[in-house]
Design a protein around this motif. Structure first.
Motif, PDB file in Angstrom:
ATOM      1  N   MET A  14       0.844  -1.176   0.000  1.00  0.00           N
ATOM      2  CA  MET A  14       0.000   0.000   0.000  1.00  0.00           C
ATOM      3  C   MET A  14       0.888   1.238   0.000  1.00  0.00           C
ATOM      4  N   THR A  15       0.576   2.162  -0.856  1.00  0.00           N
ATOM      5  CA  THR A  15       1.334   3.399  -0.889  1.00  0.00           C
ATOM      6  C   THR A  15       0.390   4.587  -1.021  1.00  0.00           C
ATOM      7  N   ILE A  16       0.826   5.699  -0.536  1.00  0.00           N
ATOM      8  CA  ILE A  16       0.042   6.920  -0.643  1.00  0.00           C
ATOM      9  C   ILE A  16       0.137   7.472  -2.056  1.00  0.00           C
ATOM     10  N   GLY A  17       1.304   7.325  -2.661  1.00  0.00           N
ATOM     11  CA  GLY A  17       1.478   7.728  -4.045  1.00  0.00           C
ATOM     12  C   GLY A  17       1.683   9.222  -4.222  1.00  0.00           C
ATOM     13  N   PRO A  18       1.073   9.788  -5.274  1.00  0.00           N
ATOM     14  CA  PRO A  18       1.337  11.183  -5.608  1.00  0.00           C
ATOM     15  C   PRO A  18       0.877  12.179  -4.542  1.00  0.00           C
ATOM     16  N   ASP A  19       0.019  11.762  -3.646  1.00  0.00           N
ATOM     17  CA  ASP A  19      -0.446  12.649  -2.576  1.00  0.00           C
ATOM     18  C   ASP A  19       0.491  12.679  -1.375  1.00  0.00           C
ATOM     19  N   PHE A  20       1.575  11.912  -1.419  1.00  0.00           N
ATOM     20  CA  PHE A  20       2.445  11.804  -0.243  1.00  0.00           C
ATOM     21  C   PHE A  20       2.949  13.161   0.248  1.00  0.00           C
ATOM     22  N   ASP A  21       3.425  14.001  -0.648  1.00  0.00           N
ATOM     23  CA  ASP A  21       3.965  15.298  -0.214  1.00  0.00           C
ATOM     24  C   ASP A  21       2.915  16.129   0.512  1.00  0.00           C
ATOM     25  N   ASN A  22       1.686  16.120   0.001  1.00  0.00           N
ATOM     26  CA  ASN A  22       0.609  16.872   0.650  1.00  0.00           C
ATOM     27  C   ASN A  22       0.249  16.270   2.010  1.00  0.00           C
ATOM     28  N   VAL A  23       0.210  14.952   2.079  1.00  0.00           N
ATOM     29  CA  VAL A  23      -0.104  14.276   3.344  1.00  0.00           C
ATOM     30  C   VAL A  23       1.000  14.554   4.362  1.00  0.00           C
ATOM     31  N   LEU A  24       2.245  14.445   3.934  1.00  0.00           N
ATOM     32  CA  LEU A  24       3.364  14.705   4.831  1.00  0.00           C
ATOM     33  C   LEU A  24       3.332  16.140   5.346  1.00  0.00           C
ATOM     34  N   SER A  25       3.122  17.089   4.456  1.00  0.00           N
ATOM     35  CA  SER A  25       3.065  18.494   4.875  1.00  0.00           C
ATOM     36  C   SER A  25       1.947  18.728   5.886  1.00  0.00           C
ATOM     37  N   ALA A  26       0.801  18.137   5.634  1.00  0.00           N
ATOM     38  CA  ALA A  26      -0.322  18.292   6.556  1.00  0.00           C
ATOM     39  C   ALA A  26      -0.013  17.647   7.900  1.00  0.00           C
ATOM     40  N   ALA A  27       0.606  16.479   7.889  1.00  0.00           N
ATOM     41  CA  ALA A  27       0.969  15.805   9.143  1.00  0.00           C
ATOM     42  C   ALA A  27       1.992  16.641   9.909  1.00  0.00           C
ATOM     43  N   GLN A  28       2.940  17.206   9.209  1.00  0.00           N
ATOM     44  CA  GLN A  28       3.949  18.051   9.855  1.00  0.00           C
ATOM     45  C   GLN A  28       3.326  19.313  10.448  1.00  0.00           C
ATOM     46  N   ALA A  29       2.211  19.749   9.875  1.00  0.00           N
ATOM     47  CA  ALA A  29       1.503  20.931  10.387  1.00  0.00           C
ATOM     48  C   ALA A  29       0.539  20.575  11.508  1.00  0.00           C
ATOM     49  N   GLY A  30       0.436  19.272  11.813  1.00  0.00           N
ATOM     50  CA  GLY A  30      -0.397  18.853  12.930  1.00  0.00           C
ATOM     51  C   GLY A  30      -1.764  18.301  12.577  1.00  0.00           C
ATOM     52  N   ALA A  31      -2.018  18.063  11.304  1.00  0.00           N
ATOM     53  CA  ALA A  31      -3.320  17.528  10.890  1.00  0.00           C
ATOM     54  C   ALA A  31      -3.432  16.055  11.277  1.00  0.00           C
ATOM     55  N   GLU A  32      -4.368  15.766  12.151  1.00  0.00           N
ATOM     56  CA  GLU A  32      -4.555  14.394  12.626  1.00  0.00           C
ATOM     57  C   GLU A  32      -4.907  13.445  11.488  1.00  0.00           C
TER      58      GLU A  32
END
Length: 70
Positions: free
Chosen positions: A1-19
């Motif tokens: 399973m991979t996040i794929g092309p959305d990984f950068d957006n997911v990572l940025s959101a997680a780093q900003a504190g998005a649960e």
């Protein structure tokens, strides 16, 4: 399973504190992590995974890289 092309957006959101984003990372990475740890240290796999996720939470803000490196 991979996040794929959305990984950068997911990572940025997680780093900003998005649960929700941390949940996406967890759901993507935890199953293979548990399989690996289960093969290496069956009796301690759950504890090691928990320690790993604590380290991820502490260091998430400093991570940079692609999904494969995560």
């Amino acid at each position: 399973m991979t996040i794929g092309p959305d990984f950068d957006n997911v990572l940025s959101a997680a780093q900003a504190g998005a649960e929700w984003a941390f949940t996406v990372l967890y759901r993507d990475v935890n199953p293979p992590l548990l399989r690996y740890l289960g093969a290496q240290a069956p009796a301690a796999a759950d504890d090691l995974a928990a320690e790993t996720w604590l380290a991820v939470a502490r260091q998430l803000g400093s991570f940079s890289g692609a999904e494969g490196a995560f």
